[in-house]
Structure formats: structure tokens, C-alpha cells
Design a protein around this motif. Structure first.
Motif, short mmCIF file in Angstrom:
data_model
loop_
_atom_site.label_atom_id
_atom_site.label_comp_id
_atom_site.label_asym_id
_atom_site.label_seq_id
_atom_site.Cartn_x
_atom_site.Cartn_y
_atom_site.Cartn_z
N ASP A 273 24.75 -0.75 9.39
CA ASP A 273 23.54 -1.29 8.75
C ASP A 273 22.76 -0.22 7.99
OD1 ASP A 273 22.40 0.13 10.81
OD2 ASP A 273 21.10 -1.50 11.49
N GLY A 274 23.32 1.00 7.92
CA GLY A 274 22.68 2.07 7.18
C GLY A 274 21.84 3.00 8.04
N ILE A 275 21.54 2.60 9.27
CA ILE A 275 20.80 3.47 10.18
C ILE A 275 21.70 4.63 10.59
CG2 ILE A 275 19.79 3.63 12.51
CD1 ILE A 275 17.99 2.10 10.64
N LYS A 276 21.13 5.83 10.63
CA LYS A 276 21.85 6.97 11.17
C LYS A 276 20.86 7.89 11.84
CE LYS A 276 22.11 9.27 6.68
NZ LYS A 276 23.00 9.86 5.69
N GLY A 277 21.34 8.61 12.83
CA GLY A 277 20.47 9.52 13.56
C GLY A 277 21.26 10.40 14.50
N ILE A 278 20.56 11.36 15.06
CA ILE A 278 21.18 12.32 15.98
C ILE A 278 21.13 11.79 17.40
CG2 ILE A 278 21.04 14.64 16.97
CD1 ILE A 278 21.73 14.84 14.06
N MET A 279 22.28 11.76 18.03
CA MET A 279 22.39 11.38 19.44
C MET A 279 22.63 12.65 20.24
SD MET A 279 22.55 8.68 21.44
CE MET A 279 23.05 8.35 23.10
N ASP A 280 21.73 12.95 21.17
CA ASP A 280 21.85 14.13 22.02
C ASP A 280 22.42 13.68 23.37
OD1 ASP A 280 21.64 16.42 23.55
OD2 ASP A 280 19.60 16.87 22.89
N ILE B 212 19.32 5.90 19.78
CA ILE B 212 18.88 6.60 18.57
C ILE B 212 17.57 6.02 18.06
CG2 ILE B 212 19.41 6.94 16.12
CD1 ILE B 212 22.33 7.49 17.04
N ARG B 213 17.46 4.72 18.04
CA ARG B 213 16.20 4.10 17.58
C ARG B 213 15.05 4.45 18.50
NH1 ARG B 213 16.25 0.00 13.25
NH2 ARG B 213 14.33 -0.47 14.28
N ALA B 214 15.27 4.44 19.80
CA ALA B 214 14.21 4.74 20.77
C ALA B 214 13.79 6.22 20.72
CB ALA B 214 14.66 4.38 22.17
N SER B 215 14.72 7.09 20.38
CA SER B 215 14.43 8.54 20.38
C SER B 215 13.67 8.98 19.14
CB SER B 215 15.74 9.32 20.47
OG SER B 215 16.43 9.26 19.24
N LYS B 216 13.59 8.11 18.15
CA LYS B 216 12.94 8.44 16.87
C LYS B 216 13.71 9.51 16.09
CE LYS B 216 8.94 6.21 17.96
NZ LYS B 216 9.32 4.99 18.55
N LYS C 27 25.29 17.34 20.37
CA LYS C 27 24.58 16.49 19.42
C LYS C 27 25.54 15.98 18.35
CE LYS C 27 20.21 18.69 20.20
NZ LYS C 27 19.13 19.50 19.67
N ILE C 28 25.41 14.68 18.06
CA ILE C 28 26.27 14.04 17.06
C ILE C 28 25.39 13.19 16.14
CG2 ILE C 28 28.15 12.39 16.71
CD1 ILE C 28 29.17 13.18 19.51
N LEU C 29 25.60 13.37 14.85
CA LEU C 29 24.97 12.49 13.87
C LEU C 29 25.83 11.23 13.80
CD1 LEU C 29 22.92 11.87 11.61
CD2 LEU C 29 24.49 13.01 10.03
N VAL C 30 25.23 10.10 14.14
CA VAL C 30 25.94 8.82 14.19
C VAL C 30 25.40 7.93 13.08
CG1 VAL C 30 26.55 6.84 15.64
CG2 VAL C 30 26.11 9.07 16.70
#
Length: 86
Positions: free
Chosen positions: A23-30, A79-83, A16-19
Motif C-alpha cells: 500500500d506504499g507504507i514503508k518503515g524501519i522494523m527493529d 511499524i505504524r505503532a512505532s512511528k 533493523k530492516i526497512l520494510v
């Protein structure tokens, strides 16, 4: 519309990586399922945690020491699709 770029990445656990994007969006990519299901051996090499931990931001996306990278647009969409947006 500005091109999506990865500006920061931080390991957050096994595969898992926090990306963070420009544009300011960030999230966890598994990556676990992605790596397990990819048919390319070079991508599957990233299941080795020592190699996975070599992740870095280069040329606006995530890259590893074995020259694997993922397109920033792909990471953004996943990331956007995974919520998992932070």
C-alpha cells in the motif's frame, strides 16, 4: 480492503530492516527487543547476525534461512505503532 503484503526489505543496521508494503507504507522494523524477548529458540536463533542477514521477502512476508517468518499484518502494525514510517 486489500491484503497487506511485504514487497521489499532492506537491511538497515543491526537487527533493523526497512520494510515496504504493497500500500506504499514503508518503515524501519527493529527486531532486537522482539528477538531477545521471544521464548521460542528458533526465533532467538536470529540474534546470530549472520543468520539475521539471510532475511528475504517470500510469500509476501519476511523470512529467514531457519524458516522463521513474521506475519505481514504484525509487521505492518508494529511499524505504524512505532512511528518509524518513512
Amino acid at each position: 480492503m486489500e491484503m497487506i503484503r511485504v514487497i521489499n526489505a532492506e537491511l538497515k543496521g543491526e537487527y533493523k530492516i526497512l520494510v515496504e508494503f504493497n500500500d506504499g507504507i514503508k518503515g524501519i522494523m527493529d527486531f532486537k527487543k522482539i528477538l531477545e524477548e521471544d521464548h521460542r529458540e528458533i526465533v532467538r536463533e536470529l540474534l546470530n547476525m549472520d543468520l539475521f542477514k539471510t532475511v528475504k521477502v517470500n510469500l509476501n512476508t519476511l523470512c529467514w534461512d531457519n524458516d522463521v517468518d513474521f506475519a505481514p499484518d504484525y509487521l505492518y502494525e508494529q511499524i505504524r505503532a512505532s512511528k518509524n514510517v518513512a
